[in-house]
Design a protein around this motif. Structure first.
Motif, PDB file in Angstrom:
ATOM      1  N   THR A  76       0.872  -1.099   0.121  1.00 52.27           N
ATOM      2  CA  THR A  76      -0.043  -0.027  -0.061  1.00 52.27           C
ATOM      3  C   THR A  76       0.687   1.137   0.159  1.00 52.27           C
ATOM      4  OG1 THR A  76      -0.293   0.100   2.475  1.00 52.27           O
ATOM      5  CG2 THR A  76      -1.977  -1.254   1.171  1.00 52.27           C
ATOM      6  N   THR A  77       0.377   2.270  -0.711  1.00 53.25           N
ATOM      7  CA  THR A  77       1.024   3.622  -0.593  1.00 53.25           C
ATOM      8  C   THR A  77       0.061   4.689  -0.792  1.00 53.25           C
ATOM      9  OG1 THR A  77       1.096   3.615  -3.156  1.00 53.25           O
ATOM     10  CG2 THR A  77       3.167   2.724  -2.234  1.00 53.25           C
ATOM     11  N   GLY A  78       0.582   5.887  -0.420  1.00 52.47           N
ATOM     12  CA  GLY A  78      -0.380   7.124  -0.382  1.00 52.47           C
ATOM     13  C   GLY A  78      -1.116   7.234   0.870  1.00 52.47           C
ATOM     14  N   SER A  79      -2.046   8.043   0.655  1.00 54.29           N
ATOM     15  CA  SER A  79      -2.971   8.640   1.817  1.00 54.29           C
ATOM     16  C   SER A  79      -4.468   8.577   1.368  1.00 54.29           C
ATOM     17  CB  SER A  79      -2.718   9.908   2.500  1.00 54.29           C
ATOM     18  OG  SER A  79      -3.581  10.578   3.341  1.00 54.29           O
ATOM     19  N   LYS A  80      -5.327   8.372   2.136  1.00 61.09           N
ATOM     20  CA  LYS A  80      -7.046   8.643   1.741  1.00 61.09           C
ATOM     21  C   LYS A  80      -7.349   9.736   1.552  1.00 61.09           C
ATOM     22  CE  LYS A  80      -8.668   7.112   6.087  1.00 61.09           C
ATOM     23  NZ  LYS A  80      -9.680   6.350   6.818  1.00 61.09           N
ATOM     24  N   PHE A  81      -6.529  10.719   2.168  1.00 65.03           N
ATOM     25  CA  PHE A  81      -6.915  12.009   1.937  1.00 65.03           C
ATOM     26  C   PHE A  81      -6.327  12.886   0.834  1.00 65.03           C
ATOM     27  CE2 PHE A  81      -7.503  10.942   6.445  1.00 65.03           C
ATOM     28  CZ  PHE A  81      -8.881  11.184   6.613  1.00 65.03           C
ATOM     29  N   SER A  82      -5.345  12.244   0.149  1.00 59.37           N
ATOM     30  CA  SER A  82      -4.482  13.091  -0.787  1.00 59.37           C
ATOM     31  C   SER A  82      -5.181  12.835  -2.098  1.00 59.37           C
ATOM     32  CB  SER A  82      -3.013  12.651  -0.689  1.00 59.37           C
ATOM     33  OG  SER A  82      -2.399  13.230  -1.568  1.00 59.37           O
ATOM     34  N   PHE A  83      -5.072  14.117  -2.838  1.00 59.81           N
ATOM     35  CA  PHE A  83      -5.486  14.145  -4.220  1.00 59.81           C
ATOM     36  C   PHE A  83      -4.195  13.608  -5.188  1.00 59.81           C
ATOM     37  CE2 PHE A  83      -9.095  16.606  -2.843  1.00 59.81           C
ATOM     38  CZ  PHE A  83     -10.034  15.948  -3.344  1.00 59.81           C
ATOM     39  N   SER A  84      -3.172  14.149  -4.733  1.00 67.33           N
ATOM     40  CA  SER A  84      -1.885  14.067  -5.552  1.00 67.33           C
ATOM     41  C   SER A  84      -1.144  12.587  -5.296  1.00 67.33           C
ATOM     42  CB  SER A  84      -0.600  15.233  -5.137  1.00 67.33           C
ATOM     43  OG  SER A  84      -0.485  15.290  -3.694  1.00 67.33           O
ATOM     44  N   SER A  85      -1.492  11.902  -4.034  1.00 69.77           N
ATOM     45  CA  SER A  85      -1.052  10.652  -3.836  1.00 69.77           C
ATOM     46  C   SER A  85      -1.968   9.803  -3.110  1.00 69.77           C
ATOM     47  CB  SER A  85       0.421  10.773  -3.139  1.00 69.77           C
ATOM     48  OG  SER A  85       0.723   9.513  -2.827  1.00 69.77           O
ATOM     49  N   PRO A  86      -3.099   9.474  -4.163  1.00 68.86           N
ATOM     50  CA  PRO A  86      -4.289   8.791  -3.412  1.00 68.86           C
ATOM     51  C   PRO A  86      -3.814   7.390  -2.727  1.00 68.86           C
ATOM     52  CG  PRO A  86      -4.564   8.857  -5.674  1.00 68.86           C
ATOM     53  CD  PRO A  86      -3.255   9.467  -5.300  1.00 68.86           C
ATOM     54  N   PHE A  87      -4.632   6.764  -1.926  1.00 68.99           N
ATOM     55  CA  PHE A  87      -4.204   5.433  -1.420  1.00 68.99           C
ATOM     56  C   PHE A  87      -4.489   4.442  -2.494  1.00 68.99           C
ATOM     57  CE2 PHE A  87      -5.082   1.409   0.980  1.00 68.99           C
ATOM     58  CZ  PHE A  87      -4.259   1.670   2.247  1.00 68.99           C
ATOM     59  N   THR A  88      -3.299   3.594  -2.541  1.00 70.48           N
ATOM     60  CA  THR A  88      -3.012   2.663  -3.456  1.00 70.48           C
ATOM     61  C   THR A  88      -2.665   1.268  -3.213  1.00 70.48           C
ATOM     62  OG1 THR A  88      -2.491   4.557  -5.205  1.00 70.48           O
ATOM     63  CG2 THR A  88      -1.883   2.014  -5.779  1.00 70.48           C
ATOM     64  N   TYR A  89      -3.286   0.278  -3.585  1.00 68.90           N
ATOM     65  CA  TYR A  89      -2.997  -1.088  -3.447  1.00 68.90           C
ATOM     66  C   TYR A  89      -2.240  -1.661  -4.640  1.00 68.90           C
ATOM     67  CZ  TYR A  89      -6.751  -1.265   0.292  1.00 68.90           C
ATOM     68  OH  TYR A  89      -7.476  -1.215   1.506  1.00 68.90           O
ATOM     69  N   THR A  90      -1.278  -2.120  -4.325  1.00 70.86           N
ATOM     70  CA  THR A  90      -0.565  -2.779  -5.537  1.00 70.86           C
ATOM     71  C   THR A  90      -0.468  -4.274  -5.194  1.00 70.86           C
ATOM     72  OG1 THR A  90       0.666  -0.955  -5.890  1.00 70.86           O
ATOM     73  CG2 THR A  90       1.732  -2.747  -6.872  1.00 70.86           C
ATOM     74  N   ILE A  91      -0.991  -5.029  -6.034  1.00 60.90           N
ATOM     75  CA  ILE A  91      -0.903  -6.573  -5.986  1.00 60.90           C
ATOM     76  C   ILE A  91      -0.175  -7.264  -6.997  1.00 60.90           C
ATOM     77  CG2 ILE A  91      -2.503  -8.788  -5.862  1.00 60.90           C
ATOM     78  CD1 ILE A  91      -4.766  -6.665  -5.034  1.00 60.90           C
ATOM     79  N   SER A  92       0.893  -7.901  -6.689  1.00 62.43           N
ATOM     80  CA  SER A  92       1.862  -8.621  -7.547  1.00 62.43           C
ATOM     81  C   SER A  92       0.986  -9.904  -8.010  1.00 62.43           C
ATOM     82  CB  SER A  92       3.172  -8.683  -7.052  1.00 62.43           C
ATOM     83  OG  SER A  92       2.959  -9.353  -5.735  1.00 62.43           O
ATOM     84  N   LYS A  93       1.107 -10.194  -9.131  1.00 56.51           N
ATOM     85  CA  LYS A  93       0.611 -11.489  -9.597  1.00 56.51           C
ATOM     86  C   LYS A  93       1.631 -12.719  -9.495  1.00 56.51           C
ATOM     87  CE  LYS A  93      -2.287  -9.557 -13.093  1.00 56.51           C
ATOM     88  NZ  LYS A  93      -2.728  -9.631 -14.412  1.00 56.51           N
TER      89      LYS A  93
END
Length: 99
Positions: free
Chosen positions: A82-99
């Motif tokens: 997970t990266t980012g913040s749920k309050f940020s427009f420039s860096s939104p909360f992101t889930y990165t799932i590797s395959k």
């Protein structure tokens, strides 16, 4: 729905970006309701805002259920970052799932 989240899939990973727009819309509706309750005391405004708020929350919940199920499965497998913040427009909360 793309208003709540965005999904980008490549050969090696899946990125799920949770957009903060819906959070701010809910906070705005709550603020309007509180101002109305504490200052204006207008019942017609409350009768409009609260049902809209509840409907919006239900739509948001059911729009994100599929995403949350996918993320929970990936978390059990240890494939989520997970990266980012749920309050940020420039860096939104992101889930990165590797395959």
């Amino acid at each position: 729905m793309t208003f709540f989240c965005e999904r980008e899939e490549t050969d090696s990973e899946i990125k799920i970006i949770l957009k903060p727009h819906s959070l701010y819309v809910m906070l705005l509706m709550l603020a309007v309701w509180l101002i109305n309750e504490l200052v204006l005391h207008s019942m017609p405004v409350t009768q409009i805002i609260m049902p809209m708020f509840i409907i919006f929350m239900v739509i948001r919940f059911f729009s994100l259920v599929k995403v949350q199920k996918e993320v929970l499965v990936a978390m059990k497998q240890g494939k989520v970052q997970t990266t980012g913040s749920k309050f940020s427009f420039s860096s939104p909360f992101t889930y990165t799932i590797s395959k």
